[in-house]
Design an enzyme around this catalytic site. Structure first.
Site, PDB file in Angstrom:
ATOM      1  N   SER A  47      49.370  35.010  45.341  1.00 53.95           N
ATOM      2  CA  SER A  47      48.649  35.128  44.070  1.00 53.95           C
ATOM      3  C   SER A  47      48.430  36.541  43.563  1.00 53.95           C
ATOM      4  CB  SER A  47      47.295  34.428  44.172  1.00 53.95           C
ATOM      5  OG  SER A  47      47.458  33.043  44.057  1.00 53.95           O
TER       6      SER A  47
ATOM      7  N   SER B 282      47.982  33.109  41.168  1.00 51.39           N
ATOM      8  CA  SER B 282      46.806  32.788  40.393  1.00 51.39           C
ATOM      9  C   SER B 282      46.150  33.999  39.723  1.00 51.39           C
ATOM     10  CB  SER B 282      45.772  32.107  41.286  1.00 51.39           C
ATOM     11  OG  SER B 282      45.294  33.020  42.266  1.00 51.39           O
TER      12      SER B 282
ATOM     13  N   LYS C  54      39.157  40.035  39.007  1.00 51.98           N
ATOM     14  CA  LYS C  54      39.550  38.634  38.956  1.00 51.98           C
ATOM     15  C   LYS C  54      38.269  37.811  39.026  1.00 51.98           C
ATOM     16  CE  LYS C  54      42.572  35.276  41.310  1.00 51.98           C
ATOM     17  NZ  LYS C  54      43.520  35.062  42.426  1.00 51.98           N
TER      18      LYS C  54
END
Lengths: 483, 95, 489
Positions: free
Chosen positions: C179, C155, C80
């Site tokens: 997330s 997210s 990420k």
């Protein structure tokens, strides 16, 4: 109208650690810009703070030294504001629960035997990080930012509004300055910014209970400027009020060139620091065991040492306080007294505060760097005490040892032939010679001129090249002259 | 309790985020929507409850006082918008 | 080669060890798939074939020599873009960091590299992890591989989409309010948010420090266990990293579930949950009963307050965490400004997107003078009530279960006009972050429009191994986690 001045001080003492409070960067002064600014110090995205144990030890030492309460659990908070020398956009400090609460310092205001004592209460002391430095020299009209200092550990020490004159404020600042060095938590170097004071100053009509509106004078980096700045500020505030203008709370800077204080433009926006507990740092726990361990490693504190000097060495309170000015001075004196003998302690004190202090001052040396050791000085003092040398010769021995001329007092006295003439027969012969050679003085003395006697003493001392005991010479002369 | 345009301007100043006049209005409406939603917290009686600042109940670990960092100025300043003589440059700061 | 994209990490490890495939071949396989599908999915922000292949060659060398080899050596993964990765652009999904090449590695990146994993690239995400749909990324939204007109969740939407589309076998994610779990649910994957403090936050760009926690995302619980073994552990650079003895998170995978007590928080089964999600979760619970577990109703009376409490605490911390982005030392600086104040406010106005700005403003407000007690302190007190609810409920059960998200993946734009509606997507996941508890999501079927549904498992503090065991036994009995979207075959 009579005005009363009210002053509180906030002092930032840089702590004597190796590394920063929240990172492993060096805090050494004077490095090239930004070479001591690590990822944590420049606040790269993702970095985190970890607290330096030694900074906490310094805070504990301070708390113990001022008789404060050391919080078993204190909290680090973020103080949020934007400034280019503050890389994270917040300063890690302590807000609601500081590490040190209360306590205070005894201060001595004025000099000599007329000095008065006062106890200044501390509100708190808390750990925080320093900001970087903004360099305003011209970089094409821009400001340069050096973050080497960012993250240097500070102890911010805050007093109650206890001081009533610039002299008291300076006395407090000096006492605090001596104390933080005494307990070894700060090097006290004011030029390098290791010890910086802000003064909150207000005035009120004498007898009024409420405090007046205060203005804060920032960054006073010498005791002289502190005095000048406060004196100027007090007069300014009184003039404003007397001319019907109210004082507005403000942050001001002192300009040493003009001797005036002026409002800081950058601090004009109303601040809202939005303090909240730093989620990156957990509560700081200080156990009773840890405090006890730190306490065992603490030096004797100045107040306790002063009291001991009075009792143990029979010194006056003033002398004792003078000797306890710094740890090195006190240690020198105690070493000297130990070698010279307790009965000579007062003489040691006189020499340390007199001849030695004057000489160090003249050469700009710290006592730790004195070329003459405490044991060497004690050697001189022992020979004064046992009448081997006079005070005058003693000063010559002192000079010789200072210059490295001989290993100790006895060796110098021996080598130079400075031993006091104590043989009364030899001295009597010399006195006879002096009297014979100075008939005029003898007659004047006999005619009642006391001064003539002093001249005869002088002549005799000169003839012995200072090696006679002045008291013995006086006695002999009086006998010969039938006085 | 609802925010005015002046409140929004003050918050934006504290946050150092420039908002145009039009943005200020939409921001006010959106923030008021969010504040209306979080308003329900006020109805809860939390007398005597200790605030919870951390997800775990542990105390701060302490780092030994050692210098572990070396100079990486060149790496770091390669990221900077403007530097000179090892310094970060910003518009003149007036004290 | 085509089964390799569906292989478990254990199978990939075995294939590498048996020299059936090299790390370079494996990396190339996935890089080629990224080249083929990323344009449509927008899951990756940055790839760098040369860097990836260099790492793969290095892994092959380790495998050849047989030194320094772990169960993960040579297996590719992607990070990420919130994890600072040395020499790689690390954007956090923001224009603010669009050109930020990190000069250091996050602890998680360092640990996975030390385990021999090969980095395929950096994954798209909601800007600064603020979002539940991936629509706030400066680099454009990520598409859900199951239906490209739908959001992948957020997210960690890039992580979820990339794994679902088999562009990477595994990925890192972070979870502040859901997330990891919510995008895992919306993309049909397995993701785990560990107990706060188990995975170091050093180098993970902070959103809300007291809630953020990194964790693994993969196809299965077994994969997550292997990844967590490499990611977890004490880090002296993170004060909130916990000093605990090392754990093998796969140690209990094979334990039978007989006697397992599953708590069902009544508050998670009320209105608000879509019927299709409810149906899938109910079937999953039936499966668990078949595996020998019992279910018990538990109460989390304050969990309804978790979203509003979160939307005070998280923005408050974020407003301060994001102050460092000021255009002085790195990041976006506005091209034109009259003075310092304008440089700050313009750089930040230009560098941050709308949702990030909104949260900074809310956070600034709730911390400001006169409002701190009413909002921030009150939210922290409620946080304690929420955590205390869990302590009480865990006296009756070993794990809790419920839906991960109230609905399956929604269409782009469906919730972006109303921030509060978007915030409510995380209604079931946020309370675990507030309490610091571990949570997981695993696929448990399909709902409306044949979109994946996620089952949430909430563990007790440090109950990761137990959760993984519970998830793995279910995955042995079901095959939802092996399903792959049709469009990326």
């Amino acid at each position: 109208m009579n005005w009363e001045v009210v002053i509180g001080l906030e002092t930032h003492a840089q702590l004597r650690t190796q590394s920063k409070i929240f990172s492993g960067s060096s805090i050494a002064f004077g490095a090239e810009p930004n070479v001591q600014a690590s990822a944590v110090d420049i606040a790269l995205p993702g970095v985190l703070p970890v607290l330096n144990r030694e900074a906490v030890v310094c805070a504990i030492k301070f708390g113990l030294a001022v008789g404060a309460k050391i919080a078993p659990r204190s909290v680090f908070a973020r103080k949020n504001y934007f400034y280019p020398d503050l890389p994270k956009g917040y300063q890690i400090s302590q807000f609601e629960i500081p590490v040190v609460l209360g306590g205070g310092l005894n201060i001595r205001v004025g000099a000599g035997e007329t000095a008065t004592e006062k106890f200044v209460h501390l509100t708190r002391a808390h750990l925080e990080e320093d900001a970087g430095k903004s360099l305003h020299e011209d970089f094409h009209g821009k400001t340069g930012i050096d973050l080497n200092r960012a993250g240097t550990p500070l102890l911010e020490i805050v007093t109650e509004p206890d001081m009533r004159s610039s002299a008291e404020a300076v006395a407090y600042a000096k006492a605090l300055h001596a104390l933080v060095q005494w307990i070894g938590i700060c090097d006290g170097n004011m030029q390098e910014g290791s010890f910086r004071c802000d003064a909150n100053v207000s005035v009120r009509p004498t007898g009024q209970k409420e405090f007046g509106t205060r203005r804060e004078i920032k960054n006073l980096n010498s005791f002289r400027f502190m005095q000048q700045a406060i004196d100027f500020e007090v007069q300014w505030q009184i003039n404003e009020i007397e001319e019907g203008r109210a004082i507005r709370q403000a942050t001001v800077l002192f300009d040493p060139d003009s001797g005036e204080t002026r409002s800081m433009r950058s601090k004009e926006d109303a601040h809202d620091y939005r303090y909240f507990p730093d989620p990156d740092l957990l509560p700081l726990e200080i156990t009773a065991d840890w405090i006890a361990e730190v306490k065992r490693g603490m030096p004797e504190l100045p107040d306790a040492m002063t009291a001991r000097f009075i009792v143990q060495y029979g010194l006056s309170a003033y002398d004792a306080a003078q000797l306890v000015a710094t740890r090195d001075t006190a240690r020198y004196f105690e070493d000297c007294a130990a070698a010279a003998g307790l009965e000579n302690a007062k003489l040691c004190a006189n020499w340390v505060m007199g001849e030695l202090a004057a000489r160090l001052n003249k050469e700009g040396l710290e006592i730790a760097a004195a070329p003459l050791s405490a044991q060497q000085l004690a050697g001189i003092i022992r020979r004064i005490a046992d009448n081997t040398i006079s005070n005058k010769i003693a000063r010559d021995v002192f000079e010789a040892l200072w210059a490295g001329d001989g290993k100790d007092a006895d060796a110098v006295i021996e080598a130079k032939g400075w031993k006091q003439i104590t043989d009364s027969g030899a001295l009597e012969a010399l006195v006879d010679e002096v009297l014979a050679a100075n008939q005029k003085s003898v007659e004047e003395y006999r005619a009642g001129k006391e001064k003539a006697f002093n001249a005869l003493v002088g002549q005799t001392m000169k003839a012995t090249r200072g090696k006679a005991n002045p008291q013995q010479v006086t006695d002999l002369l009086k006998k010969k002259l039938g006085a | 309790m609802s925010l005015t345009l002046e409140d929004v301007a003050r918050i934006a100043l504290l946050s150092r985020i420039e908002l145009s006049a039009a943005e200020r209005e939409t921001t006010r409406d959106q923030l008021n929507g969010i504040l209306g939603f979080i308003e329900q917290l006020q109805a809860v009686d939390t007398t005597g409850i200790e605030p919870m600042a951390h997800a775990v109940d542990v105390v701060q670990r302490l780092r030994p006082d050692r210098i572990t960092e070396t100079d990486r100025r060149a790496d770091f300043q390669a990221l900077a918008p403007e530097t000179e003589a090892g310094l970060y440059l910003v518009p003149r700061v007036v004290e | 080669m085509s089964d390799l994209i569906n292989s478990s990490l254990r199978e990939l490890s075995a294939a590498l060890a048996a020299k059936k495939v090299s790390a370079v071949e494996l990396a190339t396989l996935f890089l080629d798939r990224i080249d083929k599908f990323n344009r449509a999915l927008n899951a990756f922000i940055t790839t760098d074939r040369a860097k990836t292949l260099a790492q793969a060659r290095n892994a092959d060398e380790k495998l050849r020599v047989g030194a320094d080899v772990t169960a993960l050596t040579g297996i590719p993964l992607a990070h990420k873009d919130i994890f600072c990765t040395r020499g790689w652009r690390t954007t956090c999904g923001s224009k603010m960091l669009a050109n930020f090449v990190s000069p250091y590695d996050a602890n998680v990146v360092e640990k996975l590299a030390a385990a021999g994993m090969v980095t395929l690239g950096k994954l798209n995400m909601d800007e600064f992890a603020m979002g539940s749909s991936n629509e706030t990324s400066y680099f454009g939204p990520v598409k859900n591989p199951w239906d490209v007109s739908c959001v992948p969740g957020g997210s960690s939407g890039g992580s979820a989409a990339a794994i679902a589309a088999r562009l990477t076998p595994a990925a890192t994610g972070t979870d502040t309010g859901g997330s990891i779990r919510q995008p895992a649910a919306l993309c049909g994957l397995t993701g785990l948010k560990p107990t706060y403090g188990v995975v170091s936050r050093y180098g993970m760009i902070a959103f809300a420090s007291s809630l953020d926690q990194g964790g693994p995302m993969a196809k299965s619980a077994e994969d997550c266990a292997l990844l967590l073994n490499a990611m977890a552990g004490f880090d002296p650079r993170d004060s909130t990293s916990l000093e605990r003895p090392g754990e093998d998170y796969s140690r209990d995978l094979e334990k039978p579930l007989a006697g397992l007590r599953i708590g069902l928080p009544q508050e998670f089964f009320g209105e608000g949950m879509d019927a299709d999600v409810r149906a899938a979760v109910d079937v999953a619970l039936t499966e668990y009963r078949k595996l020998g577990a019992t279910t018990v109703e538990v109460r989390l009376p304050n969990s309804g307050l978790s979203v509003p409490a979160y939307y005070v605490i998280a923005p408050a911390e974020a407003s301060s965490n994001l102050s460092r982005f000021d255009g002085v030392r790195y990041g976006h600086r506005a091209p034109e400004y009259a003075d310092l104040a304008e440089m700050y406010s313009r750089s930040r106005a230009q560098g941050f997107g709308a949702e990030v700005k909104r949260r900074i403003l809310i956070g600034t407000y709730v911390l400001s003078h006169g409002y701190y007690d009413a909002y921030y302190l009150q939210a922290q007190k409620i946080r304690r009530l929420i955590a205390a609810d869990f302590v009480a409920a865990f006296k009756q059960c070993d794990v809790m279960m419920g839906p991960t998200s109230p609905s399956v993946a929604f269409a782009f734009g469906a919730k972006s006009a109303d921030p509060v509606q978007m915030y409510l997507s995380d209604i079931y996941t946020i309370s675990t972050n507030l309490a610091g508890l571990p949570g997981m999501s695993l696929p448990c079927g399909f709902g409306n429009n044949n979109m994946p549904v996620g089952l949430q498992i909430i563990g007790n503090w440090f109950g990761e191994a137990k959760m993984l065991n519970v998830a793995h036994q279910y995955q042995k009995a079901t095959d939802w986690h092996t399903r792959m979207p049709g469009g990326v075959k």
